[in-house]
Design a protein around this motif. Structure first.
Motif, short mmCIF file in Angstrom:
data_model
loop_
_atom_site.label_atom_id
_atom_site.label_comp_id
_atom_site.label_asym_id
_atom_site.label_seq_id
_atom_site.Cartn_x
_atom_site.Cartn_y
_atom_site.Cartn_z
N THR A 1 0.82 -1.21 0.00
CA THR A 1 0.00 0.00 0.00
C THR A 1 0.86 1.26 0.00
N TRP B 1 2.52 1.80 -3.46
CA TRP B 1 1.54 2.26 -4.45
C TRP B 1 1.09 3.69 -4.16
N LEU B 2 0.96 4.05 -2.89
CA LEU B 2 0.57 5.41 -2.52
C LEU B 2 1.60 6.42 -3.05
N GLU C 1 1.44 6.63 -6.90
CA GLU C 1 0.29 7.41 -7.38
C GLU C 1 0.50 8.91 -7.14
N THR D 1 -5.84 4.48 -2.36
CA THR D 1 -4.80 3.50 -2.71
C THR D 1 -5.25 2.10 -2.35
N PHE E 1 -7.40 7.06 -10.09
CA PHE E 1 -7.00 7.40 -8.73
C PHE E 1 -7.59 8.77 -8.38
#
Length: 390
Positions: A280, A283-284, A287, A329, A381
């Motif tokens: 997580t 990916w956060l 993004e 996310t 997103f």
């Protein structure tokens, strides 16, 4: 009407065999496509195992909340079945809610996951995060492996909470010790989430020497990871009744747990606290780097919240836009697309369909999180969907 005729709809066995490669390599995508044909609650036979799949929020709620006790069991792959002591020490993948499961879960809750434990362990998280920050400062201008650094930090946080010890030095990620730990975690995740042929055809168990050999190899690695820490704690005699007890103190004080059981519980808690959070976090950041305007907004919000007070978890929880980015996310990049496979510990009726005892129940969280019926512009997103401005 027979029990079989009341099963949820789904593809026949022949069609499942032709679709098998998709189910093996990208199950969440394959099951999403099948659910568009057979509905949000479907079933199909895979060998001797009945598979039941939930692909909508309402159906998932039936399994995970309304009938949570009945579907509280977990399916263990053959390799995990052969690990010494695993049947009485698995917290995440326990086949049923046995007494040992309840005890270990209670100890873990009190030592690590309760509100009181989270508050008392705040210094651990702050210390390990500062170790990471200082490491990044020391290596400014160099290429950094974000995933490795996050895993190392999170592993030290949970290891300190469980055993009062770091697993490895954050500055020595390239060392053999770190590589071995990463390899072990990845191997355990693979072995606990990948079902083999013998899991669907029990008749082959007598010839399944491969699973037994892999289980013993996995057992050796788990023991190598935790054995010295357990032996050192025993030699110190640090088993007391004080308020400073950690998880290892408490399970060692209970003579009913063997070293194998303690090692199994520790590796499960380590993975539970590191794998999904690492995924997580990475990916956060990815993004936010893709969306510089969002990144600037997050930076400004955090800077304003902690101005003059330093790093503080309570203040970060009040950063509404930052929290919205985390939620988005988790929605778009679900750490465990199919969650942990559930097992029906008894026959149950869901949405007028019968779910027989020992059915394997899968919740397609990935499909639910990207369903356009529930999410506008589902594949984009957009933290604003969770943002509550104050």
């Amino acid at each position: 009407m027979s029990c079989e005729s009341k099963l949820p709809p789904g593809p026949n066995s022949l069609y499942v065999l032709t679709y098998l490669s998709h189910l093996i390599y990208k199950p969440h995508r394959a099951l999403q496509k099948l659910s568009q044909i057979y509905g949000p609650l479907m079933s199909f036979q895979l060998g001797d195992q009945l598979m039941v799949v939930a692909s909508s929020p309402d159906v998932a709620k039936e399994f995970c909340k309304t009938h949570d006790r009945i579907f509280s069991g977990r399916h263990l792959p053959s390799i995990y079945h052969n690990l010494p002591g695993i049947m009485n020490s698995s917290i995440v993948l326990s086949p049923d809610c046995s007494k040992s499961w309840k005890l270990l879960r209670s100890i873990g809750q009190n030592c690590v996951f309760s509100s009181k434990a989270m508050e008392s362990n705040a210094w651990i998280r702050k210390e390990k995060v500062m170790d990471l920050v200082n490491h990044l400062r020391t290596n400014e201008g160099q290429v950094a492996n974000l995933e490795d650094m996050m895993f190392a930090t999170l592993a030290n946080i949970i290891s300190t909470a469980l055993t009062s010890r770091n697993l490895f030095d954050i500055h020595g990620q390239a060392g053999d010790e770190y590589k071995m730990m990463m390899a072990l975690v990845n191997e355990v995740i693979e072995k606990t989430t990948t079902l083999g042929l013998v899991d669907f055809l029990p008749i082959l168990k007598g010839m399944d020497f491969w699973s037994k050999a892999k289980a013993m190899d996995l057992h050796r690695k788990i023991k190598q990871t935790w054995g010295n820490i357990i032996d050192e704690r025993k030699s110190m005699g640090r088993v007391n009744l004080s308020s400073t007890q950690d998880f290892l103190d408490i399970v060692l004080a209970d003579s009913s747990f063997s070293e194998d059981q303690i090692g199994n519980a520790l590796i499960e808690l380590l993975i539970g606290a590191t794998d999904s959070t690492t995924i997580t976090t990475v990916w956060l950041i990815v993004e936010l780097m893709r969306n510089q305007e969002m990144l600037t907004k997050v930076r400004d919000e955090i800077a304003q919240a902690v101005e003059g007070d330093g790093l503080n978890e309570t203040l970060l929880s009040q950063c509404n836009y930052f929290q919205a980015c985390i939620k988005e996310t988790l929605r778009l990049h679900v750490p465990a697309p199919m969650l942990v496979p559930h097992r029906a510990i008894e026959t149950c009726k869901v949405n007028n369909y019968v779910i027989p005892k020992d059915s394997m129940v899968l919740v397609n969280a990935w499909a639910i999180a990207r369903d356009p019926n529930y999410w506008e512009d589902a594949t984009s997103f957009k933290p604003e969907r969770f943002w509550t401005q104050k």
